[in-house]
Motif scaffolding. Structure first.
Motif, PDB file in Angstrom:
ATOM      1  N   GLU A 241       0.857  -1.186   0.000  1.00  0.00           N
ATOM      2  CA  GLU A 241       0.000   0.000   0.000  1.00  0.00           C
ATOM      3  C   GLU A 241       0.898   1.242   0.000  1.00  0.00           C
ATOM      4  O   GLU A 241       1.886   1.294   0.745  1.00  0.00           O
ATOM      5  CB  GLU A 241      -0.854  -0.027   1.274  1.00  0.00           C
ATOM      6  CG  GLU A 241      -1.862   1.087   1.353  1.00  0.00           C
ATOM      7  CD  GLU A 241      -2.439   1.210   2.772  1.00  0.00           C
ATOM      8  OE1 GLU A 241      -2.861   2.326   3.111  1.00  0.00           O
ATOM      9  OE2 GLU A 241      -2.423   0.208   3.519  1.00  0.00           O
ATOM     10  N   ILE A 242       0.522   2.218  -0.841  1.00  0.00           N
ATOM     11  CA  ILE A 242       1.348   3.440  -0.906  1.00  0.00           C
ATOM     12  C   ILE A 242       0.526   4.607  -0.371  1.00  0.00           C
ATOM     13  O   ILE A 242      -0.618   4.812  -0.797  1.00  0.00           O
ATOM     14  CB  ILE A 242       1.770   3.769  -2.359  1.00  0.00           C
ATOM     15  CG1 ILE A 242       2.430   2.575  -3.041  1.00  0.00           C
ATOM     16  CG2 ILE A 242       2.638   5.011  -2.424  1.00  0.00           C
ATOM     17  CD1 ILE A 242       3.918   2.467  -2.936  1.00  0.00           C
ATOM     18  N   GLU A 243       1.117   5.357   0.554  1.00  0.00           N
ATOM     19  CA  GLU A 243       0.406   6.528   1.099  1.00  0.00           C
ATOM     20  C   GLU A 243       1.229   7.776   0.790  1.00  0.00           C
ATOM     21  O   GLU A 243       2.417   7.847   1.144  1.00  0.00           O
ATOM     22  CB  GLU A 243       0.265   6.354   2.609  1.00  0.00           C
ATOM     23  CG  GLU A 243      -0.716   7.339   3.211  1.00  0.00           C
ATOM     24  CD  GLU A 243      -0.830   7.115   4.710  1.00  0.00           C
ATOM     25  OE1 GLU A 243      -1.406   6.086   5.121  1.00  0.00           O
ATOM     26  OE2 GLU A 243      -0.314   7.960   5.457  1.00  0.00           O
ATOM     27  N   LEU A 244       0.588   8.741   0.121  1.00  0.00           N
ATOM     28  CA  LEU A 244       1.319   9.952  -0.258  1.00  0.00           C
ATOM     29  C   LEU A 244       0.774  11.163   0.487  1.00  0.00           C
ATOM     30  O   LEU A 244      -0.434  11.320   0.640  1.00  0.00           O
ATOM     31  CB  LEU A 244       1.193  10.200  -1.770  1.00  0.00           C
ATOM     32  CG  LEU A 244       1.699   9.102  -2.708  1.00  0.00           C
ATOM     33  CD1 LEU A 244       1.474   9.494  -4.165  1.00  0.00           C
ATOM     34  CD2 LEU A 244       3.178   8.850  -2.488  1.00  0.00           C
ATOM     35  N   ASP A 245       1.671  11.994   0.971  1.00  0.00           N
ATOM     36  CA  ASP A 245       1.267  13.246   1.612  1.00  0.00           C
ATOM     37  C   ASP A 245       2.207  14.332   1.063  1.00  0.00           C
ATOM     38  O   ASP A 245       3.249  14.643   1.654  1.00  0.00           O
ATOM     39  CB  ASP A 245       1.406  13.079   3.134  1.00  0.00           C
ATOM     40  CG  ASP A 245       1.062  14.362   3.861  1.00  0.00           C
ATOM     41  OD1 ASP A 245       0.494  15.277   3.229  1.00  0.00           O
ATOM     42  OD2 ASP A 245       1.383  14.474   5.062  1.00  0.00           O
ATOM     43  N   LEU A 246       1.815  14.871  -0.104  1.00  0.00           N
ATOM     44  CA  LEU A 246       2.747  15.745  -0.820  1.00  0.00           C
ATOM     45  C   LEU A 246       2.200  17.159  -0.966  1.00  0.00           C
ATOM     46  O   LEU A 246       1.124  17.352  -1.539  1.00  0.00           O
ATOM     47  CB  LEU A 246       3.019  15.172  -2.218  1.00  0.00           C
ATOM     48  CG  LEU A 246       3.422  13.687  -2.285  1.00  0.00           C
ATOM     49  CD1 LEU A 246       3.430  13.192  -3.733  1.00  0.00           C
ATOM     50  CD2 LEU A 246       4.798  13.470  -1.680  1.00  0.00           C
ATOM     51  N   ASP A 247       2.934  18.127  -0.432  1.00  0.00           N
ATOM     52  CA  ASP A 247       2.549  19.533  -0.643  1.00  0.00           C
ATOM     53  C   ASP A 247       2.987  19.954  -2.039  1.00  0.00           C
ATOM     54  O   ASP A 247       3.959  19.401  -2.581  1.00  0.00           O
ATOM     55  CB  ASP A 247       3.266  20.440   0.368  1.00  0.00           C
ATOM     56  CG  ASP A 247       2.639  20.319   1.745  1.00  0.00           C
ATOM     57  OD1 ASP A 247       1.656  19.569   1.871  1.00  0.00           O
ATOM     58  OD2 ASP A 247       3.165  20.953   2.680  1.00  0.00           O
ATOM     59  N   GLU A 248       2.282  20.937  -2.580  1.00  0.00           N
ATOM     60  CA  GLU A 248       2.678  21.418  -3.911  1.00  0.00           C
ATOM     61  C   GLU A 248       3.931  22.288  -3.745  1.00  0.00           C
ATOM     62  O   GLU A 248       3.879  23.349  -3.098  1.00  0.00           O
ATOM     63  CB  GLU A 248       1.521  22.236  -4.500  1.00  0.00           C
ATOM     64  CG  GLU A 248       1.727  22.534  -5.968  1.00  0.00           C
ATOM     65  CD  GLU A 248       0.567  23.339  -6.535  1.00  0.00           C
ATOM     66  OE1 GLU A 248      -0.531  22.778  -6.671  1.00  0.00           O
ATOM     67  OE2 GLU A 248       0.772  24.532  -6.811  1.00  0.00           O
ATOM     68  N   ILE A 249       5.050  21.797  -4.266  1.00  0.00           N
ATOM     69  CA  ILE A 249       6.323  22.519  -4.061  1.00  0.00           C
ATOM     70  C   ILE A 249       7.089  22.628  -5.370  1.00  0.00           C
ATOM     71  O   ILE A 249       7.318  21.625  -6.056  1.00  0.00           O
ATOM     72  CB  ILE A 249       7.223  21.778  -3.031  1.00  0.00           C
ATOM     73  CG1 ILE A 249       6.501  21.646  -1.688  1.00  0.00           C
ATOM     74  CG2 ILE A 249       8.555  22.492  -2.849  1.00  0.00           C
ATOM     75  CD1 ILE A 249       7.153  20.688  -0.728  1.00  0.00           C
TER      76      ILE A 249
END
Ligand code: ADP
Length: 364
Positions: A241-249
């Protein structure tokens, strides 16, 4: 070692016979100074005597200056020989030790110390140079051994199975399954070889590169998402399972180079999290840094291995059964260096691993 160096210093002495040795030159110089001093003293004495400035000269007027002259010469020469030994012997040993280094013996060290500060410094810096050369030689041998091992293993396997298939063309002893298994192994090992060569080439290219070219501006979160998609086949096959928490940078760097860093780190996280594992990737911007974290809940890394994982060809699993060659993190480390980024890792055996990459947003 000390004695053998002394012997070699002795040989050096005979080898440089065609030139004047330092000791001879030094002794001759002192002798010359003393003779000149003796002559000047004697001349002054005779002049003063002739001009009657020394009225009470002895009956045999030349005896005193001659005695002075000879005693000056003898005492001076003996002193020069002893004093010269103090700094000429260490110099000779240093020449012999340099010869050893020239012939590839990096284990040679200067063990003798003198009371002369400059010579001691010279010996200490020689020892430091020999330490560095020995370490480089060890590293080079280690690299060549690992490189040959990594190359030889798949080649031997490919050759073996290809020969079996060749034989089978005449004898038809193999079943269809066996033939398929052998061709699969040949394909797998060829892939491994191809990956190894491209990783070696990439690492060499990055290691020889001092400045980063082709910098462009791109969105870091988009780049990471693209890499996760690229690895979809791997994580779906392993049911990870892949969990992403990415801000727009937005970030400016060589896009391809940075992609390689995420590919290696996320690829490892998927590979080592095991079936049914979980991988989390986050990226946040705070002040002058972008903080990227790549974590997994996989097998983890032992304390003893943790400080070695960035070394070339290092794999925690010494049986090398995982699909890799131990170059991925060495590439990651070099890219981080070129980006002036800091990379750290926290891991606990059996509980998982997290890699932290701190990318500076201000160019230095
Ligand atoms: P490889 O091609 O073997 O993955 P790397 O240089 O990428 O080579 O990694 C070196 C070694 O570090 C791996 O073989 C593995 O033992 C260990 N390692 C790297 N990442 C992880 C991770 N996320 N979890 C557990 N072990 C890891």
């Amino acid at each position: 070692m000390k004695n053998s160096l002394k012997e070699k210093a002795h040989k050096t002495k005979s080898r440089i016979h065609s030139f004047r040795s330092l000791r001879t030159v030094y002794t001759l110089l002192v002798l010359l100074i003393l003779v000149s001093a003796g002559f000047i003293t004697a001349s002054v004495y005779i002049i003063l005597y002739t001009l009657d400035f020394i009225p009470s000269a002895a009956l045999t007027p030349l005896i005193l200056p001659v005695i002075m002259l000879f005693s000056c010469m003898i005492i001076g020469t003996i002193l020069a020989l002893f004093v010269g030994k103090l700094f000429i012997d260490p110099l000779r040993q240093l020449i012999a030790a340099n010869e050893e280094i020239r012939h590839g013996n990096f284990k040679v060290r200067m063990s003798e110390h003198t009371i002369i500060g400059e010579l001691n410094n010279l010996m200490n810096s020689f020892n430091s140079m020999a330490d560095e050369l020995e370490a480089t030689e060890l590293f080079r041998n280690d690299f060549i051994n690992s490189f040959s091992h990594e190359f030889k293993t798949p080649i031997v396997s490919i050759r073996g199975f290809a020969r079996q298939l060749q034989k089978d063309n005449d004898l038809h002893l193999l079943s269809d399954e066996q033939r398929k298994e052998y061709t699969d192994i040949i394909a797998y090992e060829s892939d491994r070889l191809a990956r190894l060569s491209s990783n070696i080439l990439m690492l060499t290219k990055f290691e020889n590169q001092q400045i980063v070219t082709d910098k462009t501006e791109f969105y870091l979160d988009e780049q990471i998402r693209r890499i996760v998609l690229l690895l979809e086949k791997q994580w779906t096959a392993a049911e990870v399972e892949i969990e992403l928490d990415l801000d727009e940078i937005k970030y400016s760097f060589n896009e391809e180079m940075l992609s390689q860093m995420w590919l290696n780190l996320i690829g490892n996280a998927i590979k080592f999290s095991g079936k049914g594992g979980k991988v989390t990737v986050s990226c946040k911007k705070k002040k002058d840094f972008i903080y990227v974290e790549i974590g997994d809940n996989g097998e983890g890394i032992s304390k003893e291995s943790l400080h070695k994982i960035f070394e070339k060809f290092y794999q925690c699993d010494t049986s090398h059964k995982s699909n890799g060659n131990g170059l991925g993190l060495a590439i990651v480390k070099r890219i981080a260096e070129l980006a002036n980024a800091e990379i750290t890792v926290k891991s606990e055996a059996g509980a998982g691993t997290t890699f932290y990459v701190n990318l500076p947003t201000i160019e230095t």
